[in-house]
Enzyme design. Structure first.
Site, PDB file in Angstrom:
ATOM      1  N   HIS A   1       0.852  -1.188   0.000  1.00 24.34           N
ATOM      2  CA  HIS A   1       0.000   0.000   0.000  1.00 24.34           C
ATOM      3  C   HIS A   1       0.888   1.238   0.000  1.00 24.34           C
ATOM      4  CE1 HIS A   1      -3.747  -2.141   1.853  1.00 24.34           C
ATOM      5  NE2 HIS A   1      -3.159  -2.866   0.897  1.00 24.34           N
TER       6      HIS A   1
ATOM      7  N   GLU B   1       1.037   3.970   1.795  1.00 22.68           N
ATOM      8  CA  GLU B   1       1.583   4.396   3.092  1.00 22.68           C
ATOM      9  C   GLU B   1       2.704   3.471   3.535  1.00 22.68           C
ATOM     10  OE1 GLU B   1      -2.947   5.074   3.150  1.00 22.68           O
ATOM     11  OE2 GLU B   1      -1.552   3.548   2.415  1.00 22.68           O
TER      12      GLU B   1
ATOM     13  N   CYS C   1      -5.838   2.060   5.532  1.00 19.75           N
ATOM     14  CA  CYS C   1      -6.582   0.881   5.966  1.00 19.75           C
ATOM     15  C   CYS C   1      -6.093   0.481   7.359  1.00 19.75           C
ATOM     16  CB  CYS C   1      -6.372  -0.264   4.971  1.00 19.75           C
ATOM     17  SG  CYS C   1      -4.694  -0.940   5.007  1.00 19.75           S
TER      18      CYS C   1
ATOM     19  N   CYS D   1      -2.297  -0.347   7.422  1.00 19.31           N
ATOM     20  CA  CYS D   1      -1.454   0.853   7.367  1.00 19.31           C
ATOM     21  C   CYS D   1      -1.592   1.681   8.641  1.00 19.31           C
ATOM     22  CB  CYS D   1      -1.793   1.678   6.135  1.00 19.31           C
ATOM     23  SG  CYS D   1      -1.331   0.841   4.598  1.00 19.31           S
TER      24      CYS D   1
END
Length: 156
Positions: A52, A54, A82, A85
Site C-alpha cells: 500500500h 503508506e 486501511c 497501514c
C-alpha cells in the site's frame, strides 16, 4: 510545504499508480516541511498485498534512516489508511496523519468501527496521532471515481 501541497503530490503519485495498473493511492512522508519519502500503491505490480502507498513510504523512510522510529514525521495519504497501514503508522510513531478522502469501504483506520488511528492502545503501538481529514477530498474522490472504486452497497 503545507498540507495542500503535500496532498497534491499524493494525488500525482496516485495517478501514476492508476496509470500503471495499480490502485489509485499515493502517500508522502514529510519532516521539517520537506518530502522525505514517497509511496504509491504497488499491490498489482509487485503482486504484494502489503504494498500500500503508506507502507511503501514508511518502508523507504525506515530503510533510509535505519530506524523504526518516525516520530518526527507527518504522513499524507490520498485515501484513508486501511487497518494494516494504520497499525504501521502507529507502530513507527508517526505523530500526524493527513488524509485526503475517507475510505469507501468499512476498513478505514479512521472512519470505520475499528478506528486504529484514534483508539488508545498499549503504548508499544505508539501514541495516538493527530489526524486531519478531508484535504483535497474532492480531487481524491474524483480519482477513485475514475478508477471505478465505488462504495459497497451498504456504505454511501
Amino acid at each position: 510545504m503545507n498540507d495542500v501541497e503535500a496532498m497534491e503530490r499524493c494525488i500525482e503519485l496516485a495517478r501514476e499508480a492508476l496509470d500503471r495498473g495499480d490502485h489509485p493511492f499515493g502517500s508522502v512522508l514529510t519532516r521539517d516541511g520537506q518530502i522525505f519519502a514517497e509511496g504509491q500503491n504497488r499491490v498489482n505490480s509487485k503482486l504484494d498485498p502489503t504494498a500500500h502507498a503508506e507502507s511503501e513510504a514508511i518502508r523507504e523512510a525506515c530503510k533510509a534512516l535505519e530506524t523504526l522510529d518516525l516520530s518526527g514525521f507527518t504522513i499524507y495519504a490520498s485515501g484513508e489508511p486501511c487497518w494494516m497501514c494504520g497499525m504501521v503508522i502507529r507502530q513507527v510513531g508517526i505523530r500526524r496523519v493527513v488524509i485526503g478522502g475517507p475510505s469507501r469501504w468499512p476498513t478505514g483506520s479512521y472512519t470505520s468501527p475499528y478506528q486504529i488511528l484514534t483508539v488508545d492502545v498499549p503504548q508499544r503501538f505508539g501514541p495516538v496521532p493527530e489526524v486531519v481529514a478531508g484535504v483535497l477530498a474532492d480531487q481524491c474522490a474524483a480519482l477513485l471515481d475514475e478508477a471505478g472504486w465505488s462504495a459497497p452497497p451498504d456504505r454511501p
